[in-house]
Design a protein around this motif. Structure first.
Motif, PDB file in Angstrom:
ATOM      1  N   UNK A  71       2.212  -4.412  -1.844  1.00 46.34           N
ATOM      2  CA  UNK A  71       1.489  -5.511  -1.216  1.00 46.34           C
ATOM      3  C   UNK A  71       2.198  -5.961   0.052  1.00 46.34           C
ATOM      4  N   UNK A  72       3.513  -6.089   0.003  1.00 48.78           N
ATOM      5  CA  UNK A  72       4.295  -6.527   1.162  1.00 48.78           C
ATOM      6  C   UNK A  72       4.160  -5.513   2.296  1.00 48.78           C
ATOM      7  N   UNK A  73       4.217  -4.235   1.975  1.00 47.52           N
ATOM      8  CA  UNK A  73       4.060  -3.204   3.009  1.00 47.52           C
ATOM      9  C   UNK A  73       2.696  -3.302   3.676  1.00 47.52           C
ATOM     10  N   UNK A  74       1.680  -3.486   2.867  1.00 45.40           N
ATOM     11  CA  UNK A  74       0.336  -3.586   3.441  1.00 45.40           C
ATOM     12  C   UNK A  74       0.235  -4.805   4.354  1.00 45.40           C
ATOM     13  N   UNK A 116       7.396 -14.864   0.532  1.00 44.75           N
ATOM     14  CA  UNK A 116       7.325 -15.309  -0.861  1.00 44.75           C
ATOM     15  C   UNK A 116       6.990 -14.133  -1.774  1.00 44.75           C
ATOM     16  N   UNK A 117       6.072 -13.274  -1.351  1.00 46.96           N
ATOM     17  CA  UNK A 117       5.723 -12.082  -2.134  1.00 46.96           C
ATOM     18  C   UNK A 117       6.921 -11.133  -2.243  1.00 46.96           C
ATOM     19  N   UNK A 158      -0.210   6.258  -4.595  1.00 41.96           N
ATOM     20  CA  UNK A 158      -1.381   6.078  -3.728  1.00 41.96           C
ATOM     21  C   UNK A 158      -2.434   5.222  -4.418  1.00 41.96           C
ATOM     22  N   UNK A 159      -2.677   5.495  -5.677  1.00 43.35           N
ATOM     23  CA  UNK A 159      -3.673   4.732  -6.426  1.00 43.35           C
ATOM     24  C   UNK A 159      -3.260   3.259  -6.509  1.00 43.35           C
ATOM     25  N   UNK A 160      -1.980   3.011  -6.818  1.00 37.75           N
ATOM     26  CA  UNK A 160      -1.480   1.644  -6.899  1.00 37.75           C
ATOM     27  C   UNK A 160      -1.656   0.934  -5.557  1.00 37.75           C
ATOM     28  N   UNK A 161      -1.225   1.597  -4.496  1.00 36.30           N
ATOM     29  CA  UNK A 161      -1.313   1.003  -3.163  1.00 36.30           C
ATOM     30  C   UNK A 161      -2.766   0.713  -2.790  1.00 36.30           C
ATOM     31  N   UNK A 162      -3.647   1.690  -3.026  1.00 36.10           N
ATOM     32  CA  UNK A 162      -5.057   1.524  -2.649  1.00 36.10           C
ATOM     33  C   UNK A 162      -5.723   0.386  -3.412  1.00 36.10           C
TER      34      UNK A 162
END
Length: 128
Positions: A38-41, A15-16, A95-99
Motif C-alpha cells: 500500500x505504501x509503495x502504491x 502512518x501506514x 502481484x495479486x496482493x499488490x493489485x
C-alpha cells in the motif's frame, strides 16, 4: 484517518508505513507486506499534504497527488524483499496482493496512477 480527511496524504502514508513496521516487528509478515504494498502504491502516486485546502484553483495547481514526484523508497523495497523470501512467495502471489490493494485504493481515493503501471515499477525493483 484524520490525515486523510485533511488531505495530508504524506502524513497518511507515514502512518501506514508505521503500521507496517509494527506488524513486521510482531512477525505478522504477510500483513506487513500488504501494508508495504500500500505504501509503495501511494509513494508512486506522489502524495502531498494539502492541509484541508478546499480552494479548487490552488488544488489544481498543487494537487493532493503528483505521480511526477512519485518514488520507491529503497528501505521499503528491501524490507519487502526479505519478507517475500521468508514467506517463500512467488511473483504472482505478490502481484495479486499488490493489485488487490492498489485496485481498491485506486478507486476509493481516485489516485492518478493505474495499479498495473505502479505494479510494473514495484515488480522491477522486487524481482529484477
Amino acid at each position: 484517518m484524520e490525515h486523510a480527511v485533511n488531505g495530508n496524504w504524506g502524513f497518511y502514508r507515514n502512518a501506514r508505513f508505521q503500521m507496517a513496521e509494527v506488524l513486521r516487528n510482531e512477525f505478522k509478515l504477510e500483513q506487513a507486506l500488504s501494508f508495504y504494498c500500500w505504501v509503495c502504491y501511494l509513494d508512486l502516486n506522489g502524495p502531498r499534504n494539502t492541509s484541508g485546502m478546499k480552494d479548487q484553483e490552488l488544488l489544481r495547481e498543487f494537487p493532493p497527488f503528483s505521480p511526477k514526484e512519485g518514488f520507491l523508497a529503497p528501505g521499503i523495497i528491501s524490507r519487502m524483499t526479505r519478507i517475500i523470501e521468508k514467506l517463500n512467495l512467488d511473483q504472482d502471489s505478490v502481484a495479486k496482493m499488490f493489485q488487490e490493494i492498489a485496485g481498491h485504493e485506486f478507486k476509493g481515493l481516485k489516485l492518478p496512477l493505474h495499479p498495473e503501471v505502479a505494479w510494473q515499477s514495484v515488480r522491477r525493483k522486487l524481482f529484477n
